[in-house]
Design a protein around this motif. Structure first.
Motif: not given
Length: 655
Positions: A336-341, A403-409
């Motif tokens: 699995f390769v997972i986006d954590t934003t 999942a946490n954080g995230g700013g620009d798309n």
């Protein structure tokens, strides 16, 4: 042994690549080596000359040793666990028979696949052959020119590297190094006079760096006299060398005839040193070599020595890790390769749910993944690679993912995928979860090259494509993937033979059924097509008795419709979710069609009606598959066929 300096010419086997429907009709001409997973069938490069077919090759020696040692490991594990092991371990073993015997205790009755095992053997055989191709004149790599200390150093340092890579679970690198040192070790028995000295067991000191090499013929000790025969010269080693047990090897040079006085030559047409006194050679590379009468004994000792090397690795690494080195597993890695934003909470929960289900259902069966790999990413961070073979450990790892954080798309999705492609075993199925475009688009070519070299399949789980920007229960805004940004993921999926599945976050749990489908054992692709630009198309594929659990995946716009027709003429339309030919579900752009084939073998047809681009993929489970390499014909002293580097040149057919 394919050890020859006047190496055998190899048969070319030309097969047409399976046709696929593309917008531009480009056909690459492939020369492939096919390996069918059928009992008793082992295909390898064969010499053109029928006499040479009596000679052993590096590939044959390596595979024979691997099969025998692997069978011994499985037998010993069975004995430890109090189970029967009925396979007779001899020189008649095949990849299929060993795979089946090692899998005989499984709780699952799924088809037996030899793909991963055969691919591992092929990898080691390829790196073995590469020594002749890339280092043909380096004496220590072939034990030529009495370079015994240098040859032993290559073997022992390589053995250290193999064990170090296994500790780090870098089995692909370990296989490459193992193949190379096997070549050097095997050459000792063909190029030295070990067999002529009457030895019947391997020279074990070659794999032990702490013991001295003794009784070597010094630089001033003559070792040979000129041959008296026209071709063979089995009696040209000096009697005093044999009586005193001196170890020597032949000198070899394709440019110069100079060699130390009185020394043996390798021999053969390419060896200029064999034309000066003492003339002739002592190599046992083939039955027609100067010492060809000793060829079989040399080949058998090379097998025994390779097994001794493998046993040394087994003792150091343990039985389970040794089987991992041989890729003796039924199911591929779960990667699995997972986006954590922050907006990925729902996606991460779906990934947890599907991984837990796979672990719980498949534990201690043939379907249990060979390894679990996780690569998180967001922005600006990506990684690290987290990998384990322990299911409970992976549960803890993925359960701790938040999942946490995230700013620009945009996020670092391709960086995470690049890490996964370098960490996962070859031919893995990799699943990428994200709801954001890639920030690192510049890595597309690099990722594409990795996909092609590893033969891995990448599937993208893309959520909320073209959805309105919204806020979740935590007040975090979800991102939006537009069509142009999604195309990057579609391109990479298409290159790998995978799919870009676009679903709303609420539909992701249904879409993850694809992960469970593709991570079982013996999955084969029966048919795949990309229709771009979209148009109505009739696509045919074959159903036969050797394929089970067939599933069709169709990705395309919601307006897409289809009609499925069996070989007997029975039909079912896309308006029938449960019918006589299939049961299917629709979520986002994915139609998952589970076939009910019954006794309706033969040519089936799926007729698609869509004016937008779509893909069709048909999979099943089968013990029959093929493994191929793209190869070039190579002339010269090491003539034959060699794996092609890079992409083949496409031939454009104009209609």
């Amino acid at each position: 042994m394919g050890l020859k300096r006047e190496h055998q010419k190899l048969k070319e086997r030309k097969l047409k690549a399976p046709s696929s429907i593309m917008a531009t009709r480009q056909t690459a001409v492939f020369l492939v080596v096919v390996v069918l997973s059928l009992p008793g069938l082992t295909n390898c490069f064969l010499p053109i000359n029928s006499v040479d077919e009596l000679s052993s090759t590096h590939r044959g020696i390596t595979q024979k040793a691997i099969l025998r040692k692997t069978a011994e490991v499985c037998r010993d594990i069975a004995a430890t666990e109090g189970r029967d092991f009925s396979l007779k371990i001899d020189d008649n073993l095949s990849v299929t028979r060993v795979q089946r015997a090692c899998s005989s205790t499984s709780k699952s009755a799924s088809p037996i696949s030899t793909d991963m095992f055969q691919t591992a053997i092929n990898s080691m055989s390829k790196s073995n052959a590469d020594v002749d191709r890339s280092l043909p004149l380096e004496a220590e790599y072939h034990f030529d020119n009495e370079a015994f200390q240098g040859g032993r150093t290559i073997i022992t340092e390589g053995l250290f590297s193999v064990k170090a890579n296994m500790r780090q679970r870098n089995f692909a690198a370990a296989r490459q190094t193992l193949g190379r040192i096997c070549h050097t070790l095997q050459d000792f028995y063909s190029h030295s006079n070990w067999v002529e000295l009457g030895k019947t067991t391997p020279y074990s000191i070659l794999i032990r760096p702490d013991e001295p090499l003794e009784n070597l013929a010094g630089p001033d000790i003559p070792t040979c006299k000129s041959c008296t025969g026209a071709t063979m010269c089995a009696d040209n080693i000096l009697p005093e060398v044999l009586s005193r047990g001196f170890i020597t090897s032949g000198y070899f040079d394709i440019f110069s005839s100079v060699k130390p006085a009185g020394k043996c030559s390798h021999g053969g047409q390419a060896d200029k040193t064999s034309t000066v006194d003492p003339v002739g050679g002592i190599n046992k590379d083939g039955v027609e070599s100067g010492h060809g009468s000793f060829h079989d004994r040399a080949a058998n000792l090379a097998v025994d020595a390779t097994m001794e090397l493998l046993e040394d690795i087994r003792v150091a690494a343990g039985d389970r890790n040794f089987l991992q080195l041989m890729a003796l597993s039924q199911a591929p890695a779960l990667c699995f390769v997972i986006d954590t934003t922050g907006s990925m909470r729902d996606d991460i929960e779906s990934a947890k749910a599907v991984s837990f289900n796979i672990i719980d259902i498949r534990r201690e069966t043939q379907q249990e993944p060979s390894e679990y790999i996780l690569v998180p990413f967001n922005d600006p961070d990506f990684g690290p690679v987290i990998r384990t073979t322990d299911a409970d450990t992976f549960k803890v790892i993925i359960n701790s993912l938040t999942a946490n954080g995230g700013g620009d798309n945009p996020e670092m999705s391709l960086s995470g995928l690049q890490l996964a492609l370098t960490a996962a075993p070859p031919s893995s199925d990799i699943f990428v979860f994200t709801d954001a475009p890639a920030k690192d688009v510049h890595l597309k070519d690099t990722v594409t090259a990795l996909i092609e070299t590893t033969n891995s399949e990448v599937n993208f789980m893309l959520t909320d494509v073209l959805s309105r920007r919204r806020r979740d229960s935590q007040g975090l805004a979800s991102r939006v993937l537009n069509v142009g940004q999604t195309q990057l993921y579609r391109d990479l999926a298409q290159t790998s033979g995978g799919q870009a599945i676009e679903v709303p976050k609420s539909g992701l749990p249904l879409a993850t059924a694809v992960i469970e489908d593709l991570t079982v054992s013996a999955v084969v692709t029966v048919f795949q097509a990309v229709i771009n630009p979209g148009r109505p198309e009739n696509l045919a594929f074959t159903v036969d008795a050797l394929i089970n659990n067939m599933i069709i995946y169709v990705t395309g716009a919601p307006s897409l419709t289809f009609t499925l027709t069996s070989s007997t003429g029975l039909s079912q339309t896309s308006s029938q979710f449960n019918g006589p030919l299939a049961n299917f579900t629709t979520v986002g752009n994915l139609r998952r069609i589970v076939l009910i084939t019954g006794n309706q073998t033969g040519l089936w047809n799926i007729s698609i009606n869509s004016n937008t681009a779509y893909t069709v993929k048909v999979t099943g489970q089968s013990s029959v598959n093929f493994i191929y390499d793209l190869v070039d014909v190579q002339e010269g002293g090491h003539s034959g066929v060699v794996p092609k580097e890079g992409r083949p040149i496409a031939v454009i057919w104009k209609q």
